[in-house]
Design a protein around this motif. Structure first.
Motif, PDB file in Angstrom:
ATOM      1  N   ALA A  84       0.834  -1.205   0.000  1.00 24.47           N
ATOM      2  CA  ALA A  84       0.000   0.000   0.000  1.00 24.47           C
ATOM      3  C   ALA A  84       0.868   1.254   0.000  1.00 24.47           C
ATOM      4  O   ALA A  84       0.581   2.228  -0.706  1.00 24.47           O
ATOM      5  N   LEU A  85       1.952   1.222   0.785  1.00 29.47           N
ATOM      6  CA  LEU A  85       2.854   2.374   0.830  1.00 29.47           C
ATOM      7  C   LEU A  85       3.467   2.645  -0.537  1.00 29.47           C
ATOM      8  O   LEU A  85       3.521   3.794  -0.995  1.00 29.47           O
ATOM      9  N   ARG A  86       3.907   1.578  -1.208  1.00 30.63           N
ATOM     10  CA  ARG A  86       4.604   1.772  -2.488  1.00 30.63           C
ATOM     11  C   ARG A  86       3.674   2.265  -3.580  1.00 30.63           C
ATOM     12  O   ARG A  86       4.135   2.827  -4.571  1.00 30.63           O
ATOM     13  N   ARG A  87       2.371   2.055  -3.435  1.00 33.10           N
ATOM     14  CA  ARG A  87       1.434   2.664  -4.386  1.00 33.10           C
ATOM     15  C   ARG A  87       1.414   4.171  -4.233  1.00 33.10           C
ATOM     16  O   ARG A  87       1.052   4.888  -5.176  1.00 33.10           O
ATOM     17  N   ASN A  88       1.806   4.664  -3.047  1.00 32.35           N
ATOM     18  CA  ASN A  88       1.795   6.099  -2.788  1.00 32.35           C
ATOM     19  C   ASN A  88       3.192   6.718  -2.897  1.00 32.35           C
ATOM     20  O   ASN A  88       3.371   7.889  -2.625  1.00 32.35           O
ATOM     21  N   VAL A  89       4.171   5.893  -3.248  1.00 30.76           N
ATOM     22  CA  VAL A  89       5.544   6.380  -3.392  1.00 30.76           C
ATOM     23  C   VAL A  89       6.032   6.046  -4.794  1.00 30.76           C
ATOM     24  O   VAL A  89       6.238   4.885  -5.129  1.00 30.76           O
ATOM     25  N   ILE A 110       0.692   1.918 -17.275  1.00 36.59           N
ATOM     26  CA  ILE A 110       1.206   0.912 -16.341  1.00 36.59           C
ATOM     27  C   ILE A 110       1.328   1.501 -14.934  1.00 36.59           C
ATOM     28  O   ILE A 110       1.147   0.802 -13.933  1.00 36.59           O
ATOM     29  N   GLY A 111       1.602   2.789 -14.846  1.00 42.70           N
ATOM     30  CA  GLY A 111       1.704   3.432 -13.546  1.00 42.70           C
ATOM     31  C   GLY A 111       0.409   3.415 -12.751  1.00 42.70           C
ATOM     32  O   GLY A 111       0.420   3.579 -11.530  1.00 42.70           O
ATOM     33  N   GLY A 112      -0.716   3.209 -13.427  1.00 36.09           N
ATOM     34  CA  GLY A 112      -2.003   3.178 -12.746  1.00 36.09           C
ATOM     35  C   GLY A 112      -2.511   1.787 -12.425  1.00 36.09           C
ATOM     36  O   GLY A 112      -3.637   1.637 -11.924  1.00 36.09           O
ATOM     37  N   LEU A 113      -1.711   0.755 -12.688  1.00 37.68           N
ATOM     38  CA  LEU A 113      -2.173  -0.621 -12.467  1.00 37.68           C
ATOM     39  C   LEU A 113      -2.529  -0.896 -11.015  1.00 37.68           C
ATOM     40  O   LEU A 113      -3.383  -1.734 -10.725  1.00 37.68           O
ATOM     41  N   LEU A 116      -6.187  -0.850 -10.226  1.00 33.56           N
ATOM     42  CA  LEU A 116      -7.066  -1.785 -10.907  1.00 33.56           C
ATOM     43  C   LEU A 116      -6.967  -3.172 -10.271  1.00 33.56           C
ATOM     44  O   LEU A 116      -5.940  -3.542  -9.728  1.00 33.56           O
ATOM     45  N   LYS A 117      -8.042  -3.932 -10.375  1.00 36.07           N
ATOM     46  CA  LYS A 117      -8.065  -5.262  -9.769  1.00 36.07           C
ATOM     47  C   LYS A 117      -7.440  -6.323 -10.658  1.00 36.07           C
ATOM     48  O   LYS A 117      -6.917  -7.325 -10.174  1.00 36.07           O
ATOM     49  N   LEU A 118      -7.492  -6.117 -11.977  1.00 35.84           N
ATOM     50  CA  LEU A 118      -7.014  -7.126 -12.910  1.00 35.84           C
ATOM     51  C   LEU A 118      -5.950  -6.528 -13.825  1.00 35.84           C
ATOM     52  O   LEU A 118      -5.973  -5.325 -14.112  1.00 35.84           O
ATOM     53  N   PRO A 119      -5.010  -7.340 -14.299  1.00 31.17           N
ATOM     54  CA  PRO A 119      -4.008  -6.842 -15.252  1.00 31.17           C
ATOM     55  C   PRO A 119      -4.661  -6.431 -16.569  1.00 31.17           C
ATOM     56  O   PRO A 119      -5.758  -6.894 -16.898  1.00 31.17           O
ATOM     57  N   LYS A 128     -11.577   4.384 -19.982  1.00 27.95           N
ATOM     58  CA  LYS A 128     -11.422   5.599 -20.779  1.00 27.95           C
ATOM     59  C   LYS A 128     -10.873   6.748 -19.944  1.00 27.95           C
ATOM     60  O   LYS A 128     -10.031   7.522 -20.393  1.00 27.95           O
ATOM     61  N   ARG A 129     -11.357   6.855 -18.702  1.00 25.98           N
ATOM     62  CA  ARG A 129     -10.911   7.948 -17.833  1.00 25.98           C
ATOM     63  C   ARG A 129      -9.409   7.845 -17.556  1.00 25.98           C
ATOM     64  O   ARG A 129      -8.709   8.865 -17.438  1.00 25.98           O
ATOM     65  N   MET A 130      -8.898   6.603 -17.445  1.00 26.96           N
ATOM     66  CA  MET A 130      -7.468   6.439 -17.191  1.00 26.96           C
ATOM     67  C   MET A 130      -6.651   6.766 -18.435  1.00 26.96           C
ATOM     68  O   MET A 130      -5.543   7.320 -18.326  1.00 26.96           O
ATOM     69  N   ARG A 131      -7.163   6.448 -19.608  1.00 29.61           N
ATOM     70  CA  ARG A 131      -6.441   6.815 -20.834  1.00 29.61           C
ATOM     71  C   ARG A 131      -6.354   8.329 -20.960  1.00 29.61           C
ATOM     72  O   ARG A 131      -5.315   8.874 -21.338  1.00 29.61           O
TER      73      ARG A 131
END
Length: 266
Positions: A84-89, A110-113, A116-119, A128-131
């Motif tokens: 969880a920490l590394r998602r914020n760092v 890839i930085g937003g993976l 998301l729950k699935l690859p 679309k919002r992430m693109r």
């Protein structure tokens, strides 16, 4: 360059010591970093700069001392808490670490993976919002027109800017950058440092960066931390510092001479 760091404490490292076997990499180092502050770590190769960065996000567990980042005790964190920490760092590396055969857009996505729950496989499989968000970050680093280009067709400076956009896609509160301009020419190095500084100020993002280039550090950092032989030997605001003030960090210490001097003073 002008900006004042916020009052929120983001990083608190207290009396951190790190050993690798018989090698003492960090020796009782303490550090505080605040919101929207850009701190540059300087020192010779082997002085402990990269080790300190990796202690901040738990890649290297400390041997003793405490590390707190964004309210999380890194030195006591479970594997779940560390994820969880590394998602914020965010972490920007010297060698970019892009997937060369993928487009710039997909590398940024890839930085937003972590959100998301699935690859995902291919840019069109992301929401679309992430693109749209990824395009915004590419635009932020001046590369929106390169979204569909393969990453390995870009220059080194452009690839590092894509890597920064990928890190911003994480929506981090802390950005760690380990020698982000070491492989770049002076012009591109200045572009990348300017980008990191603007992100720090405009996004209120805390940045801790290791560098070898003293002039870049003096030009862009709010504060300079000097490490020598694993010890902190300088911690001062960059404003008012001269190159001569900083170069003392790079004096090599002969262990035998230091021990002899120590015995003389006893």
């Amino acid at each position: 360059m002008s900006a004042v760091a916020g009052d929120d404490l983001v990083v608190l490292a207290s009396n951190v010591t790190k050993r690798f076997g018989n090698t003492l990499a960090l020796d009782d180092v303490s550090l505080e970093v605040y919101r929207s502050e850009m701190v540059v770590l300087l020192g010779l190769s082997g002085s402990g700069k990269s080790t300190l960065l990796r202690c901040l996000n738990g890649l290297h567990p400390v041997s003793s001392g405490t590390v707190e980042v964004g309210g999380t005790r890194v030195d006591q964190a479970s594997s779940t808490e560390l994820r969880a920490l590394r998602r914020n760092v965010g972490f920007v590396f010297q060698h970019f670490n892009l997937v060369g055969r993928l487009s710039c857009l997909e590398n940024v996505l890839i930085g937003g993976l972590g959100r998301l729950k699935l690859p995902r496989y291919g840019a069109l499989t992301y929401p679309k919002r992430m693109r749209a968000e990824a395009i915004k970050h590419l635009d932020r680093v001046g590369l929106a027109d390169f979204a569909e280009r393969r990453a390995d067709t870009l220059s080194g400076g452009q690839q590092q800017r894509v890597a920064i956009a990928r890190t911003l896609m994480q929506q981090p509160g802390l950005l760690l950058a380990d020698e982000p301009v070491a492989s770049l020419d002076p012009e591109n190095a200045g572009v990348v440092m300017d980008l990191l500084f603007r992100v720090c100020i405009e996004e209120k993002l805390t940045v801790v960066c290791t560098l070898h280039q003293v002039d870049l550090a003096l030009g862009w950092a709010h504060r300079l931390i000097g490490l020598r032989n694993g010890q902190k030997v300088l911690d001062r605001p960059a404003v008012g510092l001269t190159r001569d003030d900083v170069m003392g960090i790079y004096q090599r210490v002969d262990p035998a001479a230091a021990e002899s001097a120590s015995r003389t003073t006893l």
